[in-house]
Write an enzyme that holds these catalytic residues in place. Structure first.
Site, PDB file in Angstrom:
ATOM      1  N   LYS A  52       0.842  -1.199   0.000  1.00  0.00           N
ATOM      2  CA  LYS A  52       0.000   0.000   0.000  1.00  0.00           C
ATOM      3  C   LYS A  52       0.879   1.253   0.000  1.00  0.00           C
ATOM      4  O   LYS A  52       0.575   2.239  -0.673  1.00  0.00           O
ATOM      5  CB  LYS A  52      -0.942  -0.013   1.213  1.00  0.00           C
ATOM      6  CG  LYS A  52      -2.049  -1.053   1.079  1.00  0.00           C
ATOM      7  CD  LYS A  52      -2.809  -1.303   2.373  1.00  0.00           C
ATOM      8  CE  LYS A  52      -3.796  -2.447   2.198  1.00  0.00           C
ATOM      9  NZ  LYS A  52      -4.489  -2.815   3.445  1.00  0.00           N
ATOM     10  N   GLN A  96      -4.415  -1.498   9.574  1.00  0.00           N
ATOM     11  CA  GLN A  96      -4.319  -2.811   8.924  1.00  0.00           C
ATOM     12  C   GLN A  96      -4.944  -3.880   9.822  1.00  0.00           C
ATOM     13  O   GLN A  96      -4.618  -3.995  10.994  1.00  0.00           O
ATOM     14  CB  GLN A  96      -2.839  -3.142   8.630  1.00  0.00           C
ATOM     15  CG  GLN A  96      -2.647  -4.449   7.882  1.00  0.00           C
ATOM     16  CD  GLN A  96      -3.273  -4.447   6.499  1.00  0.00           C
ATOM     17  OE1 GLN A  96      -3.145  -3.493   5.738  1.00  0.00           O
ATOM     18  NE2 GLN A  96      -3.970  -5.526   6.155  1.00  0.00           N
ATOM     19  N   ASP A 119     -10.942   3.127   4.173  1.00  0.00           N
ATOM     20  CA  ASP A 119     -11.218   1.692   4.001  1.00  0.00           C
ATOM     21  C   ASP A 119     -12.717   1.437   3.817  1.00  0.00           C
ATOM     22  O   ASP A 119     -13.122   0.362   3.384  1.00  0.00           O
ATOM     23  CB  ASP A 119     -10.746   0.911   5.242  1.00  0.00           C
ATOM     24  CG  ASP A 119      -9.468   0.130   4.977  1.00  0.00           C
ATOM     25  OD1 ASP A 119      -9.151  -0.109   3.796  1.00  0.00           O
ATOM     26  OD2 ASP A 119      -8.792  -0.238   5.962  1.00  0.00           O
TER      27      ASP A 119
END
Ligand code: NDP
Length: 282
Positions: A52, A96, A119
């Site tokens: 990422k 994460q 997200d």
């Protein structure tokens, strides 16, 4: 012979468009910035975070790395989220997953400011999706929708079957397909005669986490098959779909690797740029 939906190529195009949008923002004096929080040292999570951050660098998004030890307390993590929420230079926050078991992932997700929820996991983002309002969409299902658009696959009127009902993939996937006018069925581990339900699908999305479970007996000839699964096996990374068995009868199919995975990452870039744009627009 199915059309192979090329997630690698498409993701590169999506990143290219995001990079263009970053240039426009930079011309206005704004550099999009993503805070990436990794707790613990799970190797798979660390590798996702690295990828990422590499995507951010390519697109021109600044990434700020917050690596915390596995024994980080809830209070410490909450304080970091609060600090990132109030830092105006940061447009997106990514924590994460999975978090170590002693941490409450739900409360961490809910703590992220909805305006920085790139997200798309926050209850507000999901609520806005249910209500059909603008907002951050979870990257994986949003990436799938982008793939369908790019290959001129219009879900309108299709029987779409989504296998999996998780909050990050299955449920938002079903809602996005519904929004795109498909007739949607959501299946899960308690679904009776799964193969028969799947054989009714014009569009089949597998988000299960079971290597190669979906063989030809689940697939109607001519169906579009989207494989979200990522399973690490002795033969390497495989999807939930038995590609060799299904590809000859599908009309279009995503490979694993090189399908949905790269698109998920690309959509994170798109969401981060959108967060920066919204923050700038005030
Ligand atoms: P979850 O484990 O949260 O959900 C799996 C779903 O599959 C559940 O709803 C479960 O049903 C259902 N399921 C499990 N076994 C069966 C079965 N035998 N028959 C029917 N349904 C079944 O997983 P995620 O949604 O997080 O992820 C799904 C897959 O997608 C994983 O392989 C994951 O690695 C991958 N993934 C890939 C991404 C990408 O970028 N390509 C991003 C995110 C995930 P029930 O609810 O009843 O338990």
């Amino acid at each position: 012979m199915a059309t192979i939906i090329d997630g690698v190529k498409l993701a590169a195009e999506v990143r290219e468009r995001a990079a263009q949008a970053v240039k426009e923002l930079q011309a206005e004096g704004v550099t999009p910035c993503l805070a990436v929080v990794l707790v613990g040292d799970d190797p798979a999570s660390a590798s996702y975070v690295r990828m990422k951050e590499r995507d951010c660098a390519e697109v021109g998004i600044e990434s700020r790395d917050h690596r915390l030890p596995a024994e980080t307390t809830q209070k410490e993590l909450d304080e970091l989220i609060d600090a990132l929420n109030s830092d105006e230079a940061i447009h997106g926050i990514l924590v994460q997953m999975p978090l170590p078991a002693h941490l409450d992932a739900e409360s961490v997700i809910a703590r992220i400011a909805p305006a920085k929820d790139v997200d798309g996991f926050h209850p507000e983002s999901l609520g806005r999706l249910v209500r059909g309002l603008d907002g951050f969409r979870a990257c994986t299902p949003a990436g799938v929708m982008e793939m369908l658009r790019a290959y001129d696959i219009d879900p309108t009127g299709m029987n779409a079957v989504v296998i999996g009902r998780s909050t990050i993939v299955g449920k938002p996937m079903a809602l996005l397909l519904l929004e795109a006018n498909a007739t949607v069925t959501v299946c899960h581990s308690r679904t009776r005669d799964l193969a028969a339900v799947c054989r009714g699908a014009d569009l089949l999305v597998a988000a299960i986490g079971r290597p190669k479970m979906i063989d030809a007996s689940y697939v109607k000839p001519g169906a579009v098959v989207i494989d979200v699964g990522i399973n690490r096996t002795e033969e390497g990374m495989v999807g939930d779909v038995d590609f060799a068995a299904v590809e000859p009868i599908a009309s279009a199919i995503t490979p694993v690797p090189g399908g949905v995975g790269p698109m998920t990452r690309a959509l994170l870039m798109v969401n981060t740029v959108a967060a920066a744009r919204r923050a700038t627009a005030g």
